[in-house]
Design an enzyme around this catalytic site. Sequence first.
Site, PDB file in Angstrom:
ATOM      1  N   TYR A 106       0.705  -1.130  -0.037  1.00 38.93           N
ATOM      2  CA  TYR A 106       0.057  -0.116  -0.118  1.00 38.93           C
ATOM      3  C   TYR A 106       0.858   1.406  -0.038  1.00 38.93           C
ATOM      4  CZ  TYR A 106      -2.707   3.914   2.102  1.00 38.93           C
ATOM      5  OH  TYR A 106      -3.273   5.114   2.475  1.00 38.93           O
ATOM      6  N   ALA A 107       1.846   1.421   0.919  1.00 36.56           N
ATOM      7  CA  ALA A 107       2.816   2.425   1.108  1.00 36.56           C
ATOM      8  C   ALA A 107       3.654   2.575  -0.361  1.00 36.56           C
ATOM      9  CB  ALA A 107       3.576   2.422   2.462  1.00 36.56           C
TER      10      ALA A 107
END
Length: 360
Positions: free
Chosen positions: A176-177
């Site tokens: 996600y990051a």
Amino acid sequence: MRLPYNFVDRNDGNDAPMPTYLVTGNAGFIGFHTARTLLERGVGVVGIDVVNDYYDPALKEARLRELEATAARTGTPYTFYRADLAEREVLETCFAAHRFDAVIHLAAQAGVRYSLENPRAYVRSNIDAFVNVLECCRAADPHPHLVYASTSSVYGANTRLPFSEHQPADHPLQFYAATKRANELMAHAYSHLFGIPTTGVRFFTVYGPWGRPDMALFIFTRKILAGEPIPLFNEGRHTRDFTYVEDIVEGVLRLAAKPAEPDPNWSGDAPDPQSSRAPWRIYNIGASRPVPLIDYVEALEEALGKKAKREYLPLQPGDVPDTYADTSELEAAVGYRPKTSVREGIAKFVAWYLDYYGRE
């Protein structure tokens, strides 16, 4: 005409056209609050959201009804497209029909742990869709200011606190990051190549009314009311820079009214990760007051008038032990710093939750 971040008086005799903002993800948590605030300030809103089932679609539909009611009450123009931003044609149709003063891109596949299970959903929602947004901003004349959501998770393996935009952010701990960091780099390329003003905003643990059911505050509240134990990962020892959603929105709208400009002092010999020779900027938006998870739980117990049963668990894969935002760049740019205390914000969330769900 750019949006002033205070109230817009549409009856002041000014013949300038009403500003219009595109808000993607307006059925989502932060997107809903952003769109509603714009409508209340007399700014036209065009919203786009696929309204998927990542979490309860009924909550998203309720947010959309609230936006329709706000538009009707204020008399502010509001248009909604139910569409997937990864489908280029729909977004192109939207841009052809409207001229946007700013694009606030908040649509994304959220969630740290879900990215371990379904990474391809993040490629479609966070990468493919972002390319489409960039391309539409590139084609628009003039280019609108693009403000897009990033995340404090991009700081990843960094341990130097508080997190500053001037620190490198190249060691993400979950996919996600990584996708959000990719957004920052993609935006820089388009700012450099095509002169599109872009501003990335790194959010720090957002909470508040109308929040996401998969987030800790929602889960804790539901379990405490049901008499079930709440999971406290990392034995409850980590800290978070919990930031109330209305503070996030205020920061976003102030930045939206200040299009990014090239930094004349930027040097390739000592490149600053926060700015560029291109019209590109990165800002933290956080409370800048890290709170131990245990204190967060105690504030929730106080608001609910009920003690929690606690289940202490180890740190989960991909979790960052502590977050803490340096907001000095935000303050210097727009004179704003989030101000809502955790106890005040949680009390507002609980009041909304009990009104919306009742004591289940």
